[in-house]
Design a protein around this motif. Structure first.
Motif, PDB file in Angstrom:
ATOM      1  N   LYS A  32      49.536  50.917  46.373  1.00 56.50           N
ATOM      2  CA  LYS A  32      48.188  50.340  46.386  1.00 56.50           C
ATOM      3  C   LYS A  32      48.108  49.152  45.437  1.00 56.50           C
ATOM      4  CE  LYS A  32      45.534  54.453  47.555  1.00 56.50           C
ATOM      5  NZ  LYS A  32      44.539  55.417  47.063  1.00 56.50           N
ATOM      6  N   ILE A  36      47.216  45.221  46.421  1.00 52.77           N
ATOM      7  CA  ILE A  36      46.122  44.497  45.784  1.00 52.77           C
ATOM      8  C   ILE A  36      46.644  43.210  45.158  1.00 52.77           C
ATOM      9  CG2 ILE A  36      44.490  44.560  43.857  1.00 52.77           C
ATOM     10  CD1 ILE A  36      44.120  47.567  44.494  1.00 52.77           C
ATOM     11  N   ALA A  39      47.402  40.650  47.858  1.00 52.76           N
ATOM     12  CA  ALA A  39      46.183  40.088  48.430  1.00 52.76           C
ATOM     13  C   ALA A  39      45.540  39.082  47.472  1.00 52.76           C
ATOM     14  CB  ALA A  39      45.188  41.194  48.771  1.00 52.76           C
ATOM     15  N   GLU A  40      45.534  39.395  46.193  1.00 57.99           N
ATOM     16  CA  GLU A  40      44.955  38.475  45.211  1.00 57.99           C
ATOM     17  C   GLU A  40      45.775  37.195  45.101  1.00 57.99           C
ATOM     18  OE1 GLU A  40      42.085  38.543  43.534  1.00 57.99           O
ATOM     19  OE2 GLU A  40      41.589  40.341  44.655  1.00 57.99           O
ATOM     20  N   ALA A  43      44.931  35.106  48.074  1.00 55.31           N
ATOM     21  CA  ALA A  43      43.602  34.506  47.928  1.00 55.31           C
ATOM     22  C   ALA A  43      43.638  33.319  46.968  1.00 55.31           C
ATOM     23  CB  ALA A  43      42.613  35.551  47.437  1.00 55.31           C
ATOM     24  N   ARG A  59      34.627  35.281  49.347  1.00 55.59           N
ATOM     25  CA  ARG A  59      35.451  36.391  49.811  1.00 55.59           C
ATOM     26  C   ARG A  59      34.566  37.598  50.046  1.00 55.59           C
ATOM     27  NH1 ARG A  59      39.994  37.680  45.846  1.00 55.59           N
ATOM     28  NH2 ARG A  59      38.334  37.409  44.366  1.00 55.59           N
ATOM     29  N   ILE A  60      34.849  38.351  51.087  1.00 51.54           N
ATOM     30  CA  ILE A  60      34.102  39.563  51.392  1.00 51.54           C
ATOM     31  C   ILE A  60      34.956  40.743  50.969  1.00 51.54           C
ATOM     32  CG2 ILE A  60      33.095  40.974  53.209  1.00 51.54           C
ATOM     33  CD1 ILE A  60      32.622  38.346  54.757  1.00 51.54           C
ATOM     34  N   ILE A  61      34.390  41.566  50.110  1.00 50.76           N
ATOM     35  CA  ILE A  61      35.099  42.738  49.615  1.00 50.76           C
ATOM     36  C   ILE A  61      34.434  43.973  50.200  1.00 50.76           C
ATOM     37  CG2 ILE A  61      35.755  44.046  47.568  1.00 50.76           C
ATOM     38  CD1 ILE A  61      35.585  41.397  46.034  1.00 50.76           C
ATOM     39  N   GLN A  62      35.216  44.785  50.910  1.00 48.51           N
ATOM     40  CA  GLN A  62      34.690  45.999  51.517  1.00 48.51           C
ATOM     41  C   GLN A  62      34.443  47.055  50.451  1.00 48.51           C
ATOM     42  OE1 GLN A  62      33.870  46.241  54.710  1.00 48.51           O
ATOM     43  NE2 GLN A  62      34.588  44.163  55.087  1.00 48.51           N
ATOM     44  N   GLY A  63      33.370  47.796  50.584  1.00 49.51           N
ATOM     45  CA  GLY A  63      33.064  48.864  49.643  1.00 49.51           C
ATOM     46  C   GLY A  63      31.973  49.736  50.210  1.00 49.51           C
TER      47      GLY A  63
END
Length: 79
Positions: A32, A36, A39-40, A43, A59-63
């Protein structure tokens, strides 16, 4: 008595036996973290590619949203 090499081998065996139960959890956590980080980094590269006068796209962060109720003291979500 034990010498240093025998003591080192015994400690390695004990550590392997104790760590064997936690190994799947540790590898999942490491995976994990690697995703991350990747991905960072991606970005950041995309952000560097935008022209200086143009703002970067948000940026859209899912939560998930947690309703804390009236006092905000509960740790469990209401639902």
């Amino acid at each position: 008595m034990f010498g240093m090499s025998e003591l080192a081998v015994a400690l390695i065996v004990v550590a392997a036996v104790v760590a064997a139960r936690k190994l799947p959890e540790l590898t999942r956590s490491a995976g994990k973290s690697a995703r991350i980080l990747k991905a960072e980094a991606r970005a950041m590269k995309e952000e560097e590619g935008t022209p200086p006068g143009e703002p970067a796209a948000p940026r859209i962060i899912q939560g998930e949203t947690v309703d804390r109720g009236d006092g905000g003291t509960g740790g469990t979500p209401r639902g």
